[in-house]
Design an enzyme around this catalytic site. Structure first.
Site, PDB file in Angstrom:
ATOM      1  CE  LYS A  14      16.705  69.549  17.950  1.00  0.00           C
ATOM      2  NZ  LYS A  14      17.632  68.449  18.366  1.00  0.00           N
ATOM      3  CE1 TYR A  54      19.948  71.359  22.863  1.00  0.00           C
ATOM      4  CE2 TYR A  54      20.685  72.981  21.269  1.00  0.00           C
ATOM      5  CZ  TYR A  54      19.903  71.891  21.594  1.00  0.00           C
ATOM      6  OH  TYR A  54      19.045  71.347  20.663  1.00  0.00           O
ATOM      7  NE  ARG A 119      12.721  64.672  26.600  1.00  0.00           N
ATOM      8  CZ  ARG A 119      13.935  65.013  26.170  1.00  0.00           C
ATOM      9  NH1 ARG A 119      14.158  66.221  25.651  1.00  0.00           N
ATOM     10  NH2 ARG A 119      14.935  64.166  26.228  1.00  0.00           N
ATOM     11  CB  THR A 125      18.323  61.893  22.300  1.00  0.00           C
ATOM     12  OG1 THR A 125      17.871  62.428  23.546  1.00  0.00           O
ATOM     13  CG2 THR A 125      19.211  62.891  21.594  1.00  0.00           C
ATOM     14  NE  ARG A 136      13.959  64.178  19.288  1.00  0.00           N
ATOM     15  CZ  ARG A 136      14.512  64.551  20.439  1.00  0.00           C
ATOM     16  NH1 ARG A 136      14.584  63.698  21.448  1.00  0.00           N
ATOM     17  NH2 ARG A 136      14.972  65.785  20.597  1.00  0.00           N
ATOM     18  CG  ASN A 156      16.928  64.920  17.466  1.00  0.00           C
ATOM     19  OD1 ASN A 156      16.860  66.105  17.140  1.00  0.00           O
ATOM     20  ND2 ASN A 156      17.483  64.530  18.608  1.00  0.00           N
ATOM     21  CG  HIS A 159      14.799  71.527  22.162  1.00  0.00           C
ATOM     22  ND1 HIS A 159      15.783  70.937  22.927  1.00  0.00           N
ATOM     23  CD2 HIS A 159      14.099  72.329  23.005  1.00  0.00           C
ATOM     24  CE1 HIS A 159      15.683  71.369  24.171  1.00  0.00           C
ATOM     25  NE2 HIS A 159      14.676  72.222  24.247  1.00  0.00           N
ATOM     26  CD  GLU A 170      14.890  74.131  27.042  1.00  0.00           C
ATOM     27  OE1 GLU A 170      15.890  73.401  27.122  1.00  0.00           O
ATOM     28  OE2 GLU A 170      13.809  73.739  26.562  1.00  0.00           O
TER      29      GLU A 170
END
Ligand code: GDP
Ligand code: MG
Length: 201
Positions: A14, A54, A119, A125, A136, A156, A159, A170
């Protein structure tokens, strides 16, 4: 069934990840676990593109809203809005501002359990509660409360697709087929080959 070692997932660094000069650090976290980079590009997305991103997964509005109500509850607080759909409508507006504020780097990572492994490395998140050792958890310190009070998205850094289904949608949203590079890494033998005979002289 598809080859399980070829699972793919989308990661987007990001705008804050780029501004914080963490691109190399973030990429190396995914590299060192054994995943293979099969697509990469830098873009400034439009607001429309981010809204589409999203909402590709129709359940995202409900799931994310409920996740946030629970996060407040776990900290002994009541969510000021408490309606999952209203919450995500607002989050979406904040995300459109955040994700279009500068260049982002979109990547496709491939390997066994790519979605879940990415992940895990990325972390939860909310940086306040993301595990230590995750991206993160290690490189940023934002919270739902702080970002909500300031009316902005949680910063954070990255993505990462939330499920195999989300990843498929995606990747197709961010990359054309000819932008994805199928190739073989030399390390795939040690990661995946059944027989490792012949490794000594
Ligand atoms: P992710 O899959 O871990 O990125 O989380 P989600 O899909 O639930 O949410 C997407 C993004 O929206 C997050 O990465 C945050 O940047 C932002 N976000 C999510 N929930 C909240 C929230 O409650 N408040 C604010 N301000 N931002 C949020
Ligand atoms: Mg998500």
């Amino acid at each position: 069934m598809e080859n399980p070692t070829k699972e793919r997932t989308l990661v987007v660094i990001k705008p804050d990840g780029i501004q914080r000069i963490l691109v190399g650090e973030i990429i190396s976290r995914y590299e060192r676990v054994g995943l293979k980079l099969v697509g990469i590009k830098m873009v400034v997305p439009t607001k429309k593109f981010i809204e589409e991103h999203y909402t590709l997964e129709p359940e995202w509005r409900r799931i994310t809203g409920e996740k946030n109500i629970k996060a407040y509850k776990d900290k002994g607080m009541e969510h000021p809005i408490n309606d999952p759909y209203k919450i995500t409508e607002i989050i979406l507006e904040k995300l459109k501002k955040y994700m279009t504020s500068g260049p982002v780097i979109a990547m496709i990572w491939e390997g066994a359990h790519a979605v879940a492994i990415v992940r895990k490395i990325t972390g939860g998140t909310e940086p306040l509660t993301s595990d230590v050792g995750t991206i993160r958890g290690d490189y940023v310190l934002d919270s739902y409360k702080l970002s909500d009070d300031d009316y902005r998205a949680v910063r954070n850094l990255v993505h990462a697709s939330g499920s195999v289904k989300e990843a498929g949608l995606e990747i197709a949203h961010w990359f054309r087929k000819d932008e994805i590079m199928p190739y073989r890494h030399v390390q795939e033998q040690i990661l995946y080959d059944i027989n490792l005979d012949g490794e000594t002289d």
